[in-house]
Design an enzyme around this catalytic site. Sequence first.
Site, mmCIF file in Angstrom:
data_model
loop_
_atom_site.group_PDB
_atom_site.id
_atom_site.type_symbol
_atom_site.label_atom_id
_atom_site.label_comp_id
_atom_site.label_asym_id
_atom_site.label_seq_id
_atom_site.Cartn_x
_atom_site.Cartn_y
_atom_site.Cartn_z
ATOM 1 N N PRO A 150 2.205 -4.876 -2.044
ATOM 2 C CA PRO A 150 3.390 -4.905 -1.181
ATOM 3 C C PRO A 150 4.057 -3.532 -1.116
ATOM 4 O O PRO A 150 4.333 -2.922 -2.138
ATOM 5 C CB PRO A 150 4.289 -5.933 -1.876
ATOM 6 N N GLU A 151 4.297 -3.059 0.113
ATOM 7 C CA GLU A 151 4.956 -1.786 0.324
ATOM 8 C C GLU A 151 6.389 -2.040 0.780
ATOM 9 O O GLU A 151 6.851 -3.181 0.806
ATOM 10 C CB GLU A 151 4.170 -0.965 1.346
#
Length: 275
Positions: free
Chosen positions: A2-3
């Site tokens: 997840p960014e």
Amino acid sequence: MPELPEVETTRRGIAPYLEGQEITEVLVRQPRLRVPVPEDLAERLVGARVGVLKRRAKYLQIPVATLEGEATLLWHLGMSGSLRIASVGDLPKKHDHVDVVTAKGYVLRYHDPRRFGFVDWQQGDGSLDTRLAHLGPEPLDDAFNGRWLYNASRNKRVAVKPFLMDNRVVVGAGNIYAAEALFMAGIDPRRAAGKISLARYQQLAAAVKEVLAAAITQGGTTLRDFVSGQGEPGYFAQQLNVYGRHGQPCLRCGVELRRITLGQRASVFCPGCQR
């Protein structure tokens, strides 16, 4: 992994179910995360009231008001983590490690197969945490612009892509979004950061903002198992121009996209469009 857009999507998804709510129970099924879950987490949280959720880089900040004063839950999703909203009575799945239950029956449930994420406790607003102290500006804030990139890059020999991915320069420009922003700005990811002009950095900063804003609007990027706070996948992957498309023709000029390694990370670019 997840960014920033995925974490921001998560914040927006879970906020309506948590903000202003009293915490009535905390269940820790697996305390051995990257940072061990504090042993007294339940004791500290039960009876606390949740404030307005925030995000700093890829960290989710959940402020709570306790009898001892203001405190913050600092949450990081690691490589494969996700935070979802469930209801009391919903059976946990494998790798559902932590539940935070509210008085209205909503459950903030942390799922993390690889256990590289963590939840930690901080007194106060968490702004002095050493993990946040050296972070660069948020990419969608006014403080991040072409002039900032230009000044930070002077005399830097490192290639522009790993430079852009350095959280001390700007947070949230991870591998996917850096590749896409450099393509949009027409900049070869191999170019030395210190050799790029102010005008081109202005284009790059605008591209970073556009790419990240679009990803947030569309719910992040589905690459493995990312889901939003309601368990819905992200959809930005449908619009990727270069990331994951090596060997395919460029959507802009038709030249075959190339994959190289920069800073120990795979990078895809168009040798025709990016110079």
